[in-house]
Design a protein around this motif. Structure first.
Motif, PDB file in Angstrom:
ATOM      1  N   ARG A 167      89.970 120.763  -9.004  1.00 42.91           N
ATOM      2  CA  ARG A 167      91.137 121.030  -9.848  1.00 42.91           C
ATOM      3  C   ARG A 167      91.199 120.081 -11.035  1.00 42.91           C
ATOM      4  O   ARG A 167      92.264 119.614 -11.429  1.00 42.91           O
ATOM      5  CB  ARG A 167      92.431 120.972  -9.028  1.00 42.91           C
ATOM      6  N   HIS A 168      90.031 119.766 -11.611  1.00 41.01           N
ATOM      7  CA  HIS A 168      89.985 118.950 -12.814  1.00 41.01           C
ATOM      8  C   HIS A 168      88.969 119.556 -13.775  1.00 41.01           C
ATOM      9  O   HIS A 168      88.102 120.355 -13.378  1.00 41.01           O
ATOM     10  CB  HIS A 168      89.608 117.499 -12.484  1.00 41.01           C
ATOM     11  N   ALA A 169      89.073 119.172 -15.033  1.00 40.43           N
ATOM     12  CA  ALA A 169      88.140 119.682 -16.037  1.00 40.43           C
ATOM     13  C   ALA A 169      86.739 119.132 -15.778  1.00 40.43           C
ATOM     14  O   ALA A 169      86.557 118.123 -15.102  1.00 40.43           O
ATOM     15  CB  ALA A 169      88.617 119.278 -17.430  1.00 40.43           C
ATOM     16  N   THR A 170      85.757 119.809 -16.346  1.00 42.99           N
ATOM     17  CA  THR A 170      84.376 119.350 -16.234  1.00 42.99           C
ATOM     18  C   THR A 170      84.206 118.025 -16.959  1.00 42.99           C
ATOM     19  O   THR A 170      84.721 117.834 -18.066  1.00 42.99           O
ATOM     20  CB  THR A 170      83.409 120.385 -16.844  1.00 42.99           C
ATOM     21  N   VAL A 171      83.508 117.106 -16.317  1.00 44.52           N
ATOM     22  CA  VAL A 171      83.212 115.825 -16.951  1.00 44.52           C
ATOM     23  C   VAL A 171      81.849 115.944 -17.608  1.00 44.52           C
ATOM     24  O   VAL A 171      80.818 116.042 -16.924  1.00 44.52           O
ATOM     25  CB  VAL A 171      83.217 114.673 -15.920  1.00 44.52           C
ATOM     26  N   ALA A 172      81.836 115.967 -18.933  1.00 45.25           N
ATOM     27  CA  ALA A 172      80.579 116.145 -19.656  1.00 45.25           C
ATOM     28  C   ALA A 172      80.700 115.547 -21.048  1.00 45.25           C
ATOM     29  O   ALA A 172      81.790 115.522 -21.639  1.00 45.25           O
ATOM     30  CB  ALA A 172      80.209 117.627 -19.740  1.00 45.25           C
ATOM     31  N   VAL A 173      79.578 115.066 -21.547  1.00 45.74           N
ATOM     32  CA  VAL A 173      79.537 114.540 -22.908  1.00 45.74           C
ATOM     33  C   VAL A 173      79.845 115.668 -23.886  1.00 45.74           C
ATOM     34  O   VAL A 173      79.294 116.769 -23.788  1.00 45.74           O
ATOM     35  CB  VAL A 173      78.144 113.942 -23.216  1.00 45.74           C
ATOM     36  N   GLY A 174      80.772 115.414 -24.798  1.00 44.66           N
ATOM     37  CA  GLY A 174      81.093 116.397 -25.824  1.00 44.66           C
ATOM     38  C   GLY A 174      82.077 117.460 -25.406  1.00 44.66           C
ATOM     39  O   GLY A 174      82.379 118.363 -26.191  1.00 44.66           O
ATOM     40  N   GLU A 175      82.575 117.396 -24.169  1.00 48.57           N
ATOM     41  CA  GLU A 175      83.543 118.384 -23.707  1.00 48.57           C
ATOM     42  C   GLU A 175      84.879 117.700 -23.406  1.00 48.57           C
ATOM     43  O   GLU A 175      84.928 116.714 -22.665  1.00 48.57           O
ATOM     44  CB  GLU A 175      83.037 119.088 -22.447  1.00 48.57           C
ATOM     45  N   ASP A 176      85.947 118.227 -24.001  1.00 45.53           N
ATOM     46  CA  ASP A 176      87.283 117.684 -23.747  1.00 45.53           C
ATOM     47  C   ASP A 176      87.742 118.048 -22.344  1.00 45.53           C
ATOM     48  O   ASP A 176      87.309 119.060 -21.780  1.00 45.53           O
ATOM     49  CB  ASP A 176      88.273 118.241 -24.784  1.00 45.53           C
ATOM     50  N   PRO A 177      88.601 117.212 -21.733  1.00 44.41           N
ATOM     51  CA  PRO A 177      89.204 116.020 -22.340  1.00 44.41           C
ATOM     52  C   PRO A 177      88.386 114.745 -22.144  1.00 44.41           C
ATOM     53  O   PRO A 177      88.581 113.768 -22.865  1.00 44.41           O
ATOM     54  CB  PRO A 177      90.531 115.898 -21.579  1.00 44.41           C
ATOM     55  N   TYR A 178      87.451 114.766 -21.185  1.00 47.64           N
ATOM     56  CA  TYR A 178      86.764 113.518 -20.845  1.00 47.64           C
ATOM     57  C   TYR A 178      85.779 113.074 -21.921  1.00 47.64           C
ATOM     58  O   TYR A 178      85.601 111.876 -22.144  1.00 47.64           O
ATOM     59  CB  TYR A 178      86.063 113.666 -19.491  1.00 47.64           C
ATOM     60  N   GLY A 179      85.132 114.042 -22.571  1.00 54.82           N
ATOM     61  CA  GLY A 179      84.129 113.687 -23.570  1.00 54.82           C
ATOM     62  C   GLY A 179      84.657 112.778 -24.657  1.00 54.82           C
ATOM     63  O   GLY A 179      84.010 111.786 -25.032  1.00 54.82           O
ATOM     64  N   ARG A 180      85.853 113.061 -25.151  1.00 52.46           N
ATOM     65  CA  ARG A 180      86.398 112.233 -26.228  1.00 52.46           C
ATOM     66  C   ARG A 180      86.921 110.897 -25.729  1.00 52.46           C
ATOM     67  O   ARG A 180      87.178 109.985 -26.519  1.00 52.46           O
ATOM     68  CB  ARG A 180      87.506 112.979 -26.966  1.00 52.46           C
ATOM     69  N   MET A 181      87.078 110.758 -24.399  1.00 51.29           N
ATOM     70  CA  MET A 181      87.577 109.508 -23.834  1.00 51.29           C
ATOM     71  C   MET A 181      86.458 108.540 -23.446  1.00 51.29           C
ATOM     72  O   MET A 181      86.711 107.356 -23.227  1.00 51.29           O
ATOM     73  CB  MET A 181      88.428 109.798 -22.587  1.00 51.29           C
ATOM     74  N   LEU A 182      85.235 109.047 -23.359  1.00 50.28           N
ATOM     75  CA  LEU A 182      84.128 108.210 -22.887  1.00 50.28           C
ATOM     76  C   LEU A 182      83.925 106.936 -23.700  1.00 50.28           C
ATOM     77  O   LEU A 182      83.632 105.880 -23.128  1.00 50.28           O
ATOM     78  CB  LEU A 182      82.833 109.022 -22.855  1.00 50.28           C
ATOM     79  N   PRO A 183      84.073 106.956 -25.026  1.00 49.37           N
ATOM     80  CA  PRO A 183      83.877 105.709 -25.774  1.00 49.37           C
ATOM     81  C   PRO A 183      84.892 104.616 -25.424  1.00 49.37           C
ATOM     82  O   PRO A 183      84.642 103.436 -25.669  1.00 49.37           O
ATOM     83  CB  PRO A 183      84.036 106.148 -27.241  1.00 49.37           C
ATOM     84  N   GLY A 184      86.012 105.016 -24.845  1.00 47.04           N
ATOM     85  CA  GLY A 184      87.064 104.043 -24.534  1.00 47.04           C
ATOM     86  C   GLY A 184      86.884 103.332 -23.212  1.00 47.04           C
ATOM     87  O   GLY A 184      87.710 102.479 -22.849  1.00 47.04           O
ATOM     88  N   ILE A 185      85.819 103.676 -22.456  1.00 53.50           N
ATOM     89  CA  ILE A 185      85.582 103.025 -21.170  1.00 53.50           C
ATOM     90  C   ILE A 185      84.157 102.495 -21.104  1.00 53.50           C
ATOM     91  O   ILE A 185      83.290 102.882 -21.892  1.00 53.50           O
ATOM     92  CB  ILE A 185      85.820 103.980 -19.977  1.00 53.50           C
ATOM     93  N   ARG A 186      83.923 101.614 -20.145  1.00 51.48           N
ATOM     94  CA  ARG A 186      82.572 101.151 -19.823  1.00 51.48           C
ATOM     95  C   ARG A 186      82.398 101.297 -18.313  1.00 51.48           C
ATOM     96  O   ARG A 186      83.329 101.059 -17.546  1.00 51.48           O
ATOM     97  CB  ARG A 186      82.362  99.698 -20.238  1.00 51.48           C
ATOM     98  N   GLY A 187      81.218 101.711 -17.914  1.00 50.94           N
ATOM     99  CA  GLY A 187      80.946 101.866 -16.496  1.00 50.94           C
ATOM    100  C   GLY A 187      80.387 100.593 -15.886  1.00 50.94           C
ATOM    101  O   GLY A 187      79.808  99.759 -16.589  1.00 50.94           O
ATOM    102  N   ILE A 188      80.549 100.448 -14.587  1.00 50.31           N
ATOM    103  CA  ILE A 188      80.013  99.295 -13.872  1.00 50.31           C
ATOM    104  C   ILE A 188      79.369  99.783 -12.581  1.00 50.31           C
ATOM    105  O   ILE A 188      79.979 100.532 -11.819  1.00 50.31           O
ATOM    106  CB  ILE A 188      81.107  98.264 -13.527  1.00 50.31           C
ATOM    107  N   ARG A 189      78.157  99.350 -12.364  1.00 46.51           N
ATOM    108  CA  ARG A 189      77.482  99.579 -11.091  1.00 46.51           C
ATOM    109  C   ARG A 189      77.296  98.221 -10.427  1.00 46.51           C
ATOM    110  O   ARG A 189      76.719  97.299 -11.017  1.00 46.51           O
ATOM    111  CB  ARG A 189      76.130 100.259 -11.307  1.00 46.51           C
TER     112      ARG A 189
END
Length: 223
Positions: A139-161
């Protein structure tokens, strides 16, 4: 973290099952670049993925310069805790415990080597893993580069492994004390019913069933 023999996890499955039943929300502890200053502590959710922990944080988070310099960090999770008052423990297991209060709790701590991920596809994989973990119903949008809403938010976060180096697990529920004492405290916790009392009682009841009389168990193991 001090872990007495009677507080230790019985096996890996115990802490793994406990962690799976939590919200996987902990404190990420990172050494401060200034050795005279306090460590940097970041409250955050994370996903436990085998030998790794996965998480993301906002780019403006002040932790980044400290994390970039860190060789090891620590993720701490605490739960099922309760204060045990003096009069519950009087004559519990010996004169040294007469009237001495304590706290019960479960805690898992991961010592890890961090890797910061800025590649967009890496961040997509982390977000997808976390959504699958915490929101398995979808029940959430697809998480993908270039696809809203997550695509436009990706630059605002950094991942950690976080590569897990070792795990320290503690279940502090008076397991070295007599069975009768532990059963009495379980009843007291359930009657008081404050905060996480019932959760602490459930953990103590589970450990009691698994361990029984600690002294007899210790003798049986030859220790």
């Amino acid at each position: 973290m001090l872990i007495h023999p009677w507080d230790a996890a019985l096996d890996e499955a115990e802490w793994q099952n406990w962690l799976a039943g939590t919200d996987r929300f902990g404190i990420l502890g990172v050494n401060n670049l200034d050795p005279a200053a306090a460590p940097v502590m970041v409250p955050t959710q994370f996903t436990h993925a085998g030998t790794e922990l996965l998480l993301h944080l906002a780019r403006p988070n002040p932790v980044w310069p400290h994390l970039e310099a860190a060789i090891e960090v620590r993720m701490t999770v605490i739960g099922d805790y309760a204060f045990i008052p003096t009069y519950w423990r009087a004559k519990a297991g010996g004169p040294d415990e007469d009237g001495v209060p304590t706290s019960y709790y479960s805690s898992v701590q991961f010592v890890c080597r961090p890797t910061i991920l800025d590649d967009a596809e890496d961040k997509v994989r982390i977000l997808s893993a976390q959504l699958a973990d915490f929101q398995p119903e979808g029940r959430h949008a697809t998480v993908a580069v270039g696809e809203d809403p997550y695509g436009r938010m990706l630059p605002g976060i950094r991942g950690i492994r976080l590569e897990v180096v070792r795990v320290e697990a503690k279940f502090k529920y008076d397991d070295a004390n007599p069975v009768e004492h532990r059963e009495r405290v379980i009843d007291n916790l359930e009657q008081r019913g404050h905060g996480l009392d019932n959760a602490a009682a459930a953990q103590q009841r589970r450990r009691l069933a698994a361990i029984g009389d600690w002294k007899l168990r210790r003798k049986g193991s030859g220790k």
